[in-house]
Every structure is written in structure tokens, then in C-alpha cells.
Design a protein around this motif. Structure first.
Motif, PDB file in Angstrom:
ATOM      1  N   ALA A 259      45.915  35.214  26.207  1.00 11.33           N
ATOM      2  CA  ALA A 259      45.285  35.396  27.521  1.00 11.33           C
ATOM      3  C   ALA A 259      45.435  36.834  27.990  1.00 11.33           C
ATOM      4  O   ALA A 259      44.502  37.417  28.564  1.00 11.33           O
ATOM      5  N   ARG A 260      46.595  37.432  27.751  1.00 11.38           N
ATOM      6  CA  ARG A 260      46.804  38.835  28.127  1.00 11.38           C
ATOM      7  C   ARG A 260      45.811  39.750  27.406  1.00 11.38           C
ATOM      8  O   ARG A 260      45.258  40.676  28.001  1.00 11.38           O
ATOM      9  N   ILE A 261      45.628  39.483  26.117  1.00 14.35           N
ATOM     10  CA  ILE A 261      44.686  40.297  25.345  1.00 14.35           C
ATOM     11  C   ILE A 261      43.279  40.153  25.916  1.00 14.35           C
ATOM     12  O   ILE A 261      42.567  41.149  26.120  1.00 14.35           O
ATOM     13  N   ALA A 262      42.871  38.908  26.181  1.00 17.79           N
ATOM     14  CA  ALA A 262      41.528  38.672  26.730  1.00 17.79           C
ATOM     15  C   ALA A 262      41.353  39.348  28.085  1.00 17.79           C
ATOM     16  O   ALA A 262      40.297  39.924  28.377  1.00 17.79           O
ATOM     17  N   LEU A 263      42.383  39.315  28.907  1.00 20.40           N
ATOM     18  CA  LEU A 263      42.310  39.984  30.210  1.00 20.40           C
ATOM     19  C   LEU A 263      42.196  41.495  30.047  1.00 20.40           C
ATOM     20  O   LEU A 263      41.466  42.155  30.791  1.00 20.40           O
ATOM     21  N   ARG A 264      42.906  42.046  29.062  1.00 18.76           N
ATOM     22  CA  ARG A 264      42.814  43.479  28.815  1.00 18.76           C
ATOM     23  C   ARG A 264      41.401  43.851  28.340  1.00 18.76           C
ATOM     24  O   ARG A 264      40.916  44.940  28.624  1.00 18.76           O
ATOM     25  N   GLU A 265      40.762  42.916  27.632  1.00 17.92           N
ATOM     26  CA  GLU A 265      39.379  43.128  27.199  1.00 17.92           C
ATOM     27  C   GLU A 265      38.378  42.816  28.314  1.00 17.92           C
ATOM     28  O   GLU A 265      37.179  42.975  28.124  1.00 17.92           O
ATOM     29  N   ASN A 266      38.912  42.370  29.444  1.00 13.70           N
ATOM     30  CA  ASN A 266      38.107  41.939  30.595  1.00 13.70           C
ATOM     31  C   ASN A 266      37.252  40.704  30.278  1.00 13.70           C
ATOM     32  O   ASN A 266      36.185  40.500  30.862  1.00 13.70           O
ATOM     33  N   LYS A 267      37.762  39.873  29.379  1.00 12.27           N
ATOM     34  CA  LYS A 267      37.113  38.601  29.061  1.00 12.27           C
ATOM     35  C   LYS A 267      37.797  37.516  29.902  1.00 12.27           C
ATOM     36  O   LYS A 267      38.641  36.761  29.420  1.00 12.27           O
TER      37      LYS A 267
ATOM     38  N   ILE B  70      54.289  32.598  34.056  1.00 13.57           N
ATOM     39  CA  ILE B  70      52.890  32.778  33.649  1.00 13.57           C
ATOM     40  C   ILE B  70      51.993  32.904  34.873  1.00 13.57           C
ATOM     41  O   ILE B  70      51.121  33.783  34.946  1.00 13.57           O
ATOM     42  N   LEU B  71      52.216  32.032  35.858  1.00 15.05           N
ATOM     43  CA  LEU B  71      51.379  32.034  37.056  1.00 15.05           C
ATOM     44  C   LEU B  71      51.591  33.303  37.875  1.00 15.05           C
ATOM     45  O   LEU B  71      50.625  33.921  38.361  1.00 15.05           O
ATOM     46  N   LYS B  72      52.824  33.722  38.016  1.00 18.97           N
ATOM     47  CA  LYS B  72      53.118  34.932  38.781  1.00 18.97           C
ATOM     48  C   LYS B  72      52.435  36.147  38.164  1.00 18.97           C
ATOM     49  O   LYS B  72      51.845  36.983  38.867  1.00 18.97           O
ATOM     50  N   GLU B  73      52.507  36.256  36.843  1.00 15.76           N
ATOM     51  CA  GLU B  73      51.870  37.393  36.159  1.00 15.76           C
ATOM     52  C   GLU B  73      50.355  37.341  36.325  1.00 15.76           C
ATOM     53  O   GLU B  73      49.701  38.377  36.524  1.00 15.76           O
TER      54      GLU B  73
ATOM     55  N   GLU C 103      45.229  40.381  41.307  1.00 20.24           N
ATOM     56  CA  GLU C 103      45.252  41.310  42.441  1.00 20.24           C
ATOM     57  C   GLU C 103      44.757  42.706  42.068  1.00 20.24           C
ATOM     58  O   GLU C 103      44.299  43.459  42.925  1.00 20.24           O
ATOM     59  N   SER C 104      44.852  43.044  40.778  1.00 25.63           N
ATOM     60  CA  SER C 104      44.458  44.387  40.336  1.00 25.63           C
ATOM     61  C   SER C 104      42.978  44.479  39.966  1.00 25.63           C
ATOM     62  O   SER C 104      42.485  45.564  39.669  1.00 25.63           O
TER      63      SER C 104
ATOM     64  N   GLU D  77      38.666  43.898  40.306  1.00 28.42           N
ATOM     65  CA  GLU D  77      37.609  44.056  41.306  1.00 28.42           C
ATOM     66  C   GLU D  77      37.414  42.740  42.043  1.00 28.42           C
ATOM     67  O   GLU D  77      37.779  41.678  41.556  1.00 28.42           O
ATOM     68  N   GLU D  78      36.783  42.800  43.204  1.00 26.87           N
ATOM     69  CA  GLU D  78      36.775  41.662  44.128  1.00 26.87           C
ATOM     70  C   GLU D  78      36.229  40.376  43.509  1.00 26.87           C
ATOM     71  O   GLU D  78      36.818  39.309  43.671  1.00 26.87           O
ATOM     72  N   SER D  79      35.097  40.463  42.782  1.00 20.45           N
ATOM     73  CA  SER D  79      34.510  39.239  42.229  1.00 20.45           C
ATOM     74  C   SER D  79      35.423  38.614  41.174  1.00 20.45           C
ATOM     75  O   SER D  79      35.613  37.394  41.148  1.00 20.45           O
ATOM     76  N   GLU D  80      36.005  39.456  40.320  1.00 22.98           N
ATOM     77  CA  GLU D  80      36.916  38.960  39.295  1.00 22.98           C
ATOM     78  C   GLU D  80      38.212  38.476  39.919  1.00 22.98           C
ATOM     79  O   GLU D  80      38.774  37.455  39.499  1.00 22.98           O
ATOM     80  N   LYS D  81      38.680  39.199  40.917  1.00 21.57           N
ATOM     81  CA  LYS D  81      39.895  38.798  41.632  1.00 21.57           C
ATOM     82  C   LYS D  81      39.713  37.417  42.240  1.00 21.57           C
ATOM     83  O   LYS D  81      40.579  36.544  42.105  1.00 21.57           O
ATOM     84  N   SER D  82      38.596  37.191  42.898  1.00 17.68           N
ATOM     85  CA  SER D  82      38.330  35.907  43.545  1.00 17.68           C
ATOM     86  C   SER D  82      38.307  34.776  42.520  1.00 17.68           C
ATOM     87  O   SER D  82      38.850  33.692  42.760  1.00 17.68           O
ATOM     88  N   TYR D  83      37.694  35.040  41.376  1.00 14.85           N
ATOM     89  CA  TYR D  83      37.588  34.034  40.322  1.00 14.85           C
ATOM     90  C   TYR D  83      38.971  33.648  39.792  1.00 14.85           C
ATOM     91  O   TYR D  83      39.288  32.461  39.622  1.00 14.85           O
ATOM     92  N   ILE D  84      39.803  34.658  39.551  1.00 14.58           N
ATOM     93  CA  ILE D  84      41.158  34.399  39.046  1.00 14.58           C
ATOM     94  C   ILE D  84      42.006  33.691  40.098  1.00 14.58           C
ATOM     95  O   ILE D  84      42.747  32.743  39.793  1.00 14.58           O
ATOM     96  N   MET D  85      41.898  34.125  41.346  1.00 15.13           N
ATOM     97  CA  MET D  85      42.690  33.515  42.411  1.00 15.13           C
ATOM     98  C   MET D  85      42.269  32.067  42.662  1.00 15.13           C
ATOM     99  O   MET D  85      43.117  31.216  42.965  1.00 15.13           O
TER     100      MET D  85
END
Length: 242
Positions: A146-154, A202-205, A211-212, A214-222
Motif C-alpha cells: 500500500a505504501r508503494i502504491a501511495l508513493r506511485e499515487n495509485k 496502519i490507520l494512523k500512518e 493529510e499530505s 491534494e484535497e480530492s485525494e485527501k477526502s477520498y482517503i479520509m
């Protein structure tokens, strides 16, 4: 009626279940030491090999890639892989493969990082019946994917992996990732505090990562985190103080 928690309130409540003495890497250290003592003929050399790889991981986390690679080169001098039996060979690979995966991650070679992470899970599966602690190491590899995918912005790919991970840890549901299976029976072999601490970490990370963005991606993750926090099987109401 069940209370609906926001992610920060829920995370605070979940923190009450966290064992502050829990350290996943320390647990894995204990497991590797046990495995070396049980499997290896040349325990001393295998221990040096593992210690150098552990130090290489620490250096790579600090961004000291050249220092990490030097430690890996030194580690490999301790053992002639061609002389190992099958179990020793697999333990050799279990020690080096996740560190290699992290180095590829730091070098932004995400394809190789994912490949090595999946190889690590296959090795974990080989050993988990005999050494159940590696089951939690296998779960950690899901978080790494999941970390790798997030770094790839997937984002969707990352959340799909974490959805499976939380289904295992929270609902205790058997899951599979490609042809790699996770049996919830192994969760019973460690304390509830260990399992809940992993959920919290895992959830805290993930919240911090969200939080870091952009707004649309942040909202989706939150929104995803809110769903996890309010999963009835998490039983946060047991820790709510009115």
C-alpha cells in the motif's frame, strides 16, 4: 444506536488499546533469532548476516543508500549460499528480500519493490506454520504494498490492499492477495494488543498520508479511514467515555 466517530476521535479511542511496548520489528527480530537457532547449522554466521542486513535497513531508512549497500555486501561474505540446505536457503532469502525491496522503494524502482515484497510474503507463508510470528511480518508486507502504491499515487490500488488488510485484522476474515493466503487463525497466536496495535499503526500512518494529499485525494482517503474507524467489529464503543 452506534455512535459514529470522526477519524481523529476514533483514532484517540483506538490508541487506548495500543500496547506501547509493541514493536513489530522487535517481534520479527525475536522470530528470526528463533529461526536461526532452530534451522541453521552455522548459527554464528547467520546471526552476523542478519545483523548486517538489519543495519542496512536502518541506514536505508535514513537515506544512506551507499552505506546500506556496503553493509549488504559485507553480510553476503558471511555465508556461501551454495552450501545451504533448502530451509537455510529460504531463511537466507527471508532475511534479505524485504530489505532489498525497501532499497528499491527508496530508489523509486517501484516495480522491483513490489516484486520483492510479494516474494517476501511467499517466504513468510512457507515458514508461518512452524514460526507463526512471521504471519504478522506477512501482514506488514501488505502495508508495504500500500505504501508503494501511495508513493506511485495509485490511491485506489493502495486502499484495495488496505481494505483486505483491515478485513483480516478487524473482521478476522480469511483473505488472499493473488495466490497468497492469510488465515485468521494465526491472529490468535499473539495477544489482542498486538493485533490492535497493528491496526492503530496502519490507520494512523494512512491518516497522516491522507493529510499530505491534494484535497480530492485527501477526502477520498479520509472517507476510507472513517469507514474503517466505524467498522462495528472494531468495537470502539467499548472504549468510549461519555
Amino acid at each position: 444506536m452506534e455512535k459514529c466517530y470522526n477519524i481523529y476521535e476514533g483514532l484517540d479511542l483506538l490508541a487506548k488499546t495500543k500496547n506501547n511496548d509493541y514493536k513489530a520489528y522487535a517481534k520479527f527480530d525475536e522470530g528470526i533469532t528463533l529461526m536461526i537457532n532452530s534451522i541453521c547449522e552455522n548459527k554464528r554466521n547467520f546471526s552476523f548476516y542478519y545483523e548486517n542486513y538489519s543495519d542496512a535497513l536502518k541506514e536505508s531508512r535514513k537515506g544512506n543508500i551507499l552505506a546500506a549497500e556496503a553493509l549488504i555486501s559485507r553480510a553476503k561474505k558471511y555465508i556461501d549460499k551454495s552450501l545451504l540446505n533448502e530451509e537455510e536457503n529460504k531463511l537466507y532469502d527471508l532475511i534479505c528480500t524485504p530489505v532489498d525491496a525497501y532499497l528499491f522503494y527508496k530508489k523509486q524502482d517501484y516495480t522491483e519493490a513490489k516484486l520483492r515484497t510479494k516474494e517476501t510474503m511467499i517466504l513468510d507463508s512457507y515458514f508461518e506454520e512452524r514460526f507463526p510470528i512471521v504471519f504478522y511480518h506477512k501482514i506488514q508486507q501488505m502495508q508495504n504494498l500500500a505504501r508503494i502504491a501511495l508513493r506511485e499515487n495509485k490511491i485506489n490500488e493502495a486502499l484495495d490492499v488496505l481494505k483486505l488488510t483491515f478485513a483480516l485484522l478487524i473482521n478476522k476474515t480469511q483473505i488472499s492477495y493473488y495466490d497468497i493466503y492469510f488465515k485468521p487463525a494465526f491472529l490468535k497466536l499473539e495477544t489482542e494488543e498486538f493485533r490492535k496495535s497493528m491496526i492503530y499503526d496502519i490507520l494512523k500512518e494512512l491518516i497522516s498520508t491522507g493529510e499530505s494529499k491534494e484535497e480530492s485525494e485527501k477526502s477520498y482517503i479520509m472517507d476510507f479511514c472513517t469507514q474503517i474507524i466505524n467498522n462495528p467489529s472494531l468495537k470502539l464503543n467499548d472504549f468510549h467515555i461519555s
